[in-house]
Write a protein that holds these residues in place. Structure first.
Motif, PDB file in Angstrom:
ATOM      1  N   TYR A  73       7.748  50.395   5.422  1.00  0.00           N
ATOM      2  CA  TYR A  73       8.801  51.072   6.165  1.00  0.00           C
ATOM      3  C   TYR A  73       9.816  50.053   6.712  1.00  0.00           C
ATOM      4  O   TYR A  73      10.209  49.127   6.015  1.00  0.00           O
ATOM      5  N   ILE A  74      10.253  50.202   7.975  1.00  0.00           N
ATOM      6  CA  ILE A  74      11.301  49.352   8.527  1.00  0.00           C
ATOM      7  C   ILE A  74      10.798  47.928   8.786  1.00  0.00           C
ATOM      8  O   ILE A  74      11.596  46.985   8.864  1.00  0.00           O
ATOM      9  N   ILE A  75       9.489  47.753   8.868  1.00  0.00           N
ATOM     10  CA  ILE A  75       8.936  46.397   9.005  1.00  0.00           C
ATOM     11  C   ILE A  75       9.384  45.527   7.835  1.00  0.00           C
ATOM     12  O   ILE A  75       9.600  44.318   7.988  1.00  0.00           O
ATOM     13  N   ASP A  76       9.558  46.111   6.660  1.00  0.00           N
ATOM     14  CA  ASP A  76      10.022  45.346   5.499  1.00  0.00           C
ATOM     15  C   ASP A  76      11.393  44.735   5.768  1.00  0.00           C
ATOM     16  O   ASP A  76      11.652  43.575   5.431  1.00  0.00           O
ATOM     17  N   ALA A  77      12.283  45.528   6.363  1.00  0.00           N
ATOM     18  CA  ALA A  77      13.618  45.020   6.670  1.00  0.00           C
ATOM     19  C   ALA A  77      13.548  43.902   7.712  1.00  0.00           C
ATOM     20  O   ALA A  77      14.243  42.888   7.602  1.00  0.00           O
ATOM     21  N   LEU A  78      12.707  44.077   8.730  1.00  0.00           N
ATOM     22  CA  LEU A  78      12.566  43.034   9.756  1.00  0.00           C
ATOM     23  C   LEU A  78      12.001  41.759   9.137  1.00  0.00           C
ATOM     24  O   LEU A  78      12.451  40.645   9.461  1.00  0.00           O
TER      25      LEU A  78
END
Length: 476
Positions: free
Chosen positions: A60-65
């Motif tokens: 999820y958004i952890i990938d972007a971080l």
């Protein structure tokens, strides 16, 4: 590579202050939640020039971080249009951080239908071309959606279209470098676990640029297939989900587990190679491969039980450590229980996809625990408990997280703590350890014809130094 030969000499597009602030916060949050996120082959990420990063999307958004904290260059993420279209406050922040919306088939902007969606996408694709012309970096999650499966799904055509259309707009001389990135989180939502981000060499775009001038549709299709192939080489890809657990188990055995546990970067390499070996094994002898999977599962359960309740631990130091830390750990566990239970309840009620849990734990955990510490400090200050009122917020701000970490370790390792006080025979533990080591060696030997030598973490037989000593002792 594309025609421009001096990519590293081209300047990088400056980052916005919103993005820089978000990166500082993201770096801190990831360091608190994860033990370590390793960068593998980071030298493949160019320091200048136009770049498109094509990544898989398991967390999820952890990938972007995770990707955004691998480089000092600003990454302009291409995200689902609904994320930016339905939540005004979130949309304002994300757009300020350089996020670009793209609407997939079936999605549409809040105002308008299919025509509005096509217009919005054309505008976003044009903005992507503008950014690349300004030596910017665009990050695409090429699968189009996040999922926790141990495989790379079919890649969407958006990444190839953005690159080829931007090049066509600049007479195929823009020199965009397309860098594949494989993300891997062994335990996507577990606190204090590991992760890895592996970058591959830039994809040679020259054949697709030449093809695009004559047949744009076929060039996009061929380039998309190349991106998918490169991502499956970088990330963990298990074609049959039924074999995912077996791949992870064999990879850990090859890394030396249960005597030692490989880090996420090593485990990513091992899982990729084990997955390829098991596919070859299945093709050569399906019946033997099925028996191998059952044997691996049984050995895994036996090794896990031994790792929890056995081992060469010295009882006296462990008992002294337990006696010293148990009161603090118990109080820390109980003190942090209310926000922990609230977070667990929220996730259980409202979050049904596993890949979103880690992000929500990071986002909701900080305000919940900080709010709880603030309420506790105010209560103690009013009651004048434990010293002067002014000291309570400071004391709890320092002691609360420390006690929470100690309490968490007590909970995670509770079996080890209890086992240290249980009478046991060191001879029986050593014998069981030797038996598991021999079975592990036999298991890896069975798969050896399809495994490269590098698939074993430390030794060709998959044993670390401790395992080799045990095997030698058993043979004697």
């Amino acid at each position: 590579m594309s025609s421009t030969a001096t990519q590293s000499d081209r300047t990088a597009r400056p980052s916005s202050w919103t993005y820089e602030a978000a990166r500082v916060v993201s770096t801190l949050a990831l360091r608190i939640f994860y033990r370590r996120i390793a960068t593998v082959q980071g030298q493949h990420l160019p320091s200048g020039g136009p770049v498109v990063i094509a990544a898989n999307h398991p967390n999820y958004i952890i990938d972007a971080l995770a990707l955004g904290t691998r480089t000092h260059r600003q990454l302009h993420f291409v995200a689902k249009g609904a994320l930016l279209d339905r939540y005004p406050v979130v949309s304002r922040f994300l757009r300020a951080a350089g996020v670009l919306p793209v609407f997939r088939q079936g999605e549409r902007p809040a105002a308008g239908g299919a025509t509005a969606r096509a217009s919005a996408n054309l505008e976003s694709f044009g903005r992507c071309a503008d950014l690349l012309e300004e030596n910017g970096v665009i990050c695409m999650f090429a699968e189009g959606q996040s999922h926790p499966e141990r495989q790379v799904r079919e890649v969407r055509t958006g990444t190839a279209r953005i690159v080829l259309e931007a090049e066509a707009r600049n007479d195929y001389r823009l020199g965009v470098q397309v860098v594949p990135a494989g993300l891997y989180f062994p335990d996507v939502d577990r606190f204090f676990s590991d992760g890895a981000v592996a970058f591959g060499p830039p994809i040679d775009t020259a054949p697709y640029l030449a093809q695009h001038a004559d047949d744009p549709h076929e060039a996009v299709r061929a380039f998309t297939a190349e991106i998918q192939l490169r991502l499956r080489d970088l990330a963990l890809h298990v074609p049959d989900p039924a074999w995912a657990a077996c791949v992870e188990q064999v990879a850990d055995f090859a890394g030396g587990w249960p005597e030692s546990t490989p880090d996420a970067a090593t485990r990513l390499r091992l899982t990729r190679e084990v997955s390829a070996a098991l596919q070859a094994f299945q093709a050569a002898d399906p019946a033997a491969a099925a028996r191998f999977r059952r044997s691996t599962d049984l050995l895994w359960m036996a090794a896990d039980a031994w790792q929890r309740h056995g081992g060469d631990r010295s009882q006296v130091p462990t008992r002294l450590q337990d006696a010293a830390t148990l009161p603090l750990a118990s109080f820390g566990f109980l003190f942090n229980m209310p926000p922990y239970l609230l977070l667990r309840l929220w996730i259980a009620l409202f979050v049904h996809s596993r890949e979103k849990r880690a992000f929500l734990k990071v986002v909701l955990g900080a305000p919940l625990f900080l709010g709880w510490y603030t309420l506790a400090a105010r209560y103690m200050a009013r009651r004048r408990l434990l010293g002067p009122p002014g000291l309570m917020p400071v004391a709890l701000a320092v002691a609360g997280p420390v006690m929470g970490f100690v309490g968490l370790r007590m909970r995670v390792h509770r079996r080890r703590w209890l086992d240290a006080w249980r009478p046991r025979s060191s001879g029986a533990d050593a014998a069981r350890e030797a038996e598991i080591s021999l079975e592990r060696t036999a298991l890896l030997t069975t798969l050896a014809p399809w495994l490269p030598a590098s698939a074993n973490g430390v030794r060709p037989d998959g044993l670390n130094a401790r395992g080799a000593e045990i095997r030698g002792d058993a043979a004697e």
